[in-house]
Design an enzyme around this catalytic site. Sequence first.
Site, short mmCIF file in Angstrom:
data_model
loop_
_atom_site.label_atom_id
_atom_site.label_comp_id
_atom_site.label_asym_id
_atom_site.label_seq_id
_atom_site.Cartn_x
_atom_site.Cartn_y
_atom_site.Cartn_z
N GLU A 15 72.53 21.63 24.37
CA GLU A 15 73.53 20.82 25.09
C GLU A 15 74.10 21.63 26.25
O GLU A 15 74.48 22.79 26.08
CB GLU A 15 74.70 20.42 24.18
CG GLU A 15 74.38 19.42 23.12
CD GLU A 15 75.64 19.00 22.36
OE1 GLU A 15 76.75 19.13 22.92
OE2 GLU A 15 75.50 18.57 21.21
N GLU A 47 77.07 22.41 16.34
CA GLU A 47 78.24 23.17 16.73
C GLU A 47 79.11 23.69 15.58
O GLU A 47 80.30 23.36 15.47
CB GLU A 47 79.10 22.36 17.70
CG GLU A 47 78.38 22.14 19.01
CD GLU A 47 79.21 21.40 20.05
OE1 GLU A 47 80.28 20.88 19.70
OE2 GLU A 47 78.77 21.35 21.21
#
Length: 604
Positions: free
Chosen positions: A328, A208
């Site tokens: 995710e 991320e």
Amino acid sequence: MKGIRALLAFLAAGTLAVTMATTALGAQSEAVRGADSASGATAAAAAGSGYWHTSGREILDANNQAVRIAGVNWFGFETNNYVTHGLWSRDYKSMMDQMKSLGYNTIRLPYSDDIFKAGTSPNSINFYQMNTDLQGLTSLQVMDKIVNYAGSIGLRVILDRHRPDSSGQSALWYTASVPETTWITDLKALATRYQGNTAVVGIDLHNEPHDPACWGCGDTTIDWRLAAERAGNAVLGVNPHLLIFVEGIQTFNGSSYWWGGNLQGAATYPVRLNVPNQLVYSAHDYATSVASQPWFTDPSFPSNMPGIWGKNWGYLFDSNTAPVWVGEFGTTLTATTDQVWLKSLVQYLRPTASAGADSYQWTFWSWNPDSGDTGGILQGDWQTVDTVKDGYLASIKAPGFSGGGGGGGDTTPPTAPTQVAVTGTTSTSATLSWTAATDDVGVAGYNVYRGGTLAGTTTTTSFTDTGLTPSTAYSYTVKAFDAAGNTSSASAAVTATTQGTVSNAGCTATYAVQSSWSNGFTALVTVTNTGTAATHNWQVGWTWAGNQQVTNSWNATETRSGQSETFTAQSFNAAIPAGGNTSFGLQASFTGSNTTPVPVCTAS
């Protein structure tokens, strides 16, 4: 342990712009998301064998069978427990057996660079009548156990560099205490550690990236795309068969999305790796249990979602650019909006029954129940399955993989290549050839190493290494590999010394192939007088990089010594007026590559 996820949602100038708003998790929650997966369900013979590669939007195994990653995130190595969570309640093998029985085929395994530090030991493991073989092991040694057991039962593993250290997620791939050099060194250490163990199919380079990370801006301190290229190529330099998973960022050209979920920049600025067909793009996506976003309250929800997903990451799949892995996605499923969102996303990812492996890859966040903003597939007792949540994923689960020691099937490496020889050099290149290796199944290709660095990969028995320094000696070895990822020992080393540089003097020469066929060609060389007076004589020379042999020439006299050719003017074209030119031609034979030589001209 307490994790923090930052999240802000906003709209700007009609452009959807979203970032991550702050969410504090509980003492045993895991806020920072990781990404990676593989497929799993009913066993299919030899599916997923060996190392994997890509072809367009699909991932293929060593036998060129398409595979679908359909897995779960099992976090913990990135926390200050330094090991997967839940081992305080269950045996790790029992946990993984349950994953497989539910139809998951891949584990995304988050970690932080802390596990490489001396003295780092896992904690919160119950050794009473469970996990007995983990007692006294370091975190990396426990990871070995998990990877090896995964391979033995047909699961695959994606390693996810989730955090620089256990204190929390970082916007960039480095921090003041964990520089880029440490990040890359640890990535290479993992590639080395699991080399030859095909249970590990790839590495997710960093979890991320978000503001101020950019994509394609060119600033090496914040350009995630450039950093991913540096790290990905470093990993492939150790093991060129690993998949490289590259997540998105937060904001591109003023358009923002979930952390790691914005891949809009890859259309203009694709990730460039030295080894082709090893790149997988990765996105993250979440529901309102993580943060509220404008699209969830749009009157057109959920019909607006395919357009949003397509804009940020789905277009790469739709255009057949590369595989896309949703590393995710998750939700507590408490809100009706979240239930609708998950149902829509599952449909967008393409049901396996209708699309097969020509589908999006995915790993659900998370297996763990102690993720405060999503929960997990398991409930709080670490045993009971949340059948509702698991049920939403049923249509996108996929066939499992062959088991047995991290890949199954062929485990015999090829023989080492022999008779490696230097067949040509220039001032900036060296050409090698060798006798083919043998293998019980078949040799898939060769890795050529310059010193200890991978110079390139080829499927033939010759290779030209370019970009070298003049008048420099280089040592080369060659290793063969087969489709299952088995690698031979290195060949005997050979040394190639590049030629020195020679400058043009009074004239220049350009070389152009006029026609070519399977084993021959003709070329025209144009000589231009760059002086201020007519030439009395001129000479053009070069060194062949391959095995070219001149069979005929015209308008110049040819002489050869080794790989070096010299062409001298004839009486009728020796005088070239200032600024004028003349030409000569040649016919030659060759096998293998026909590398264009660099001619050097001298005039008197």
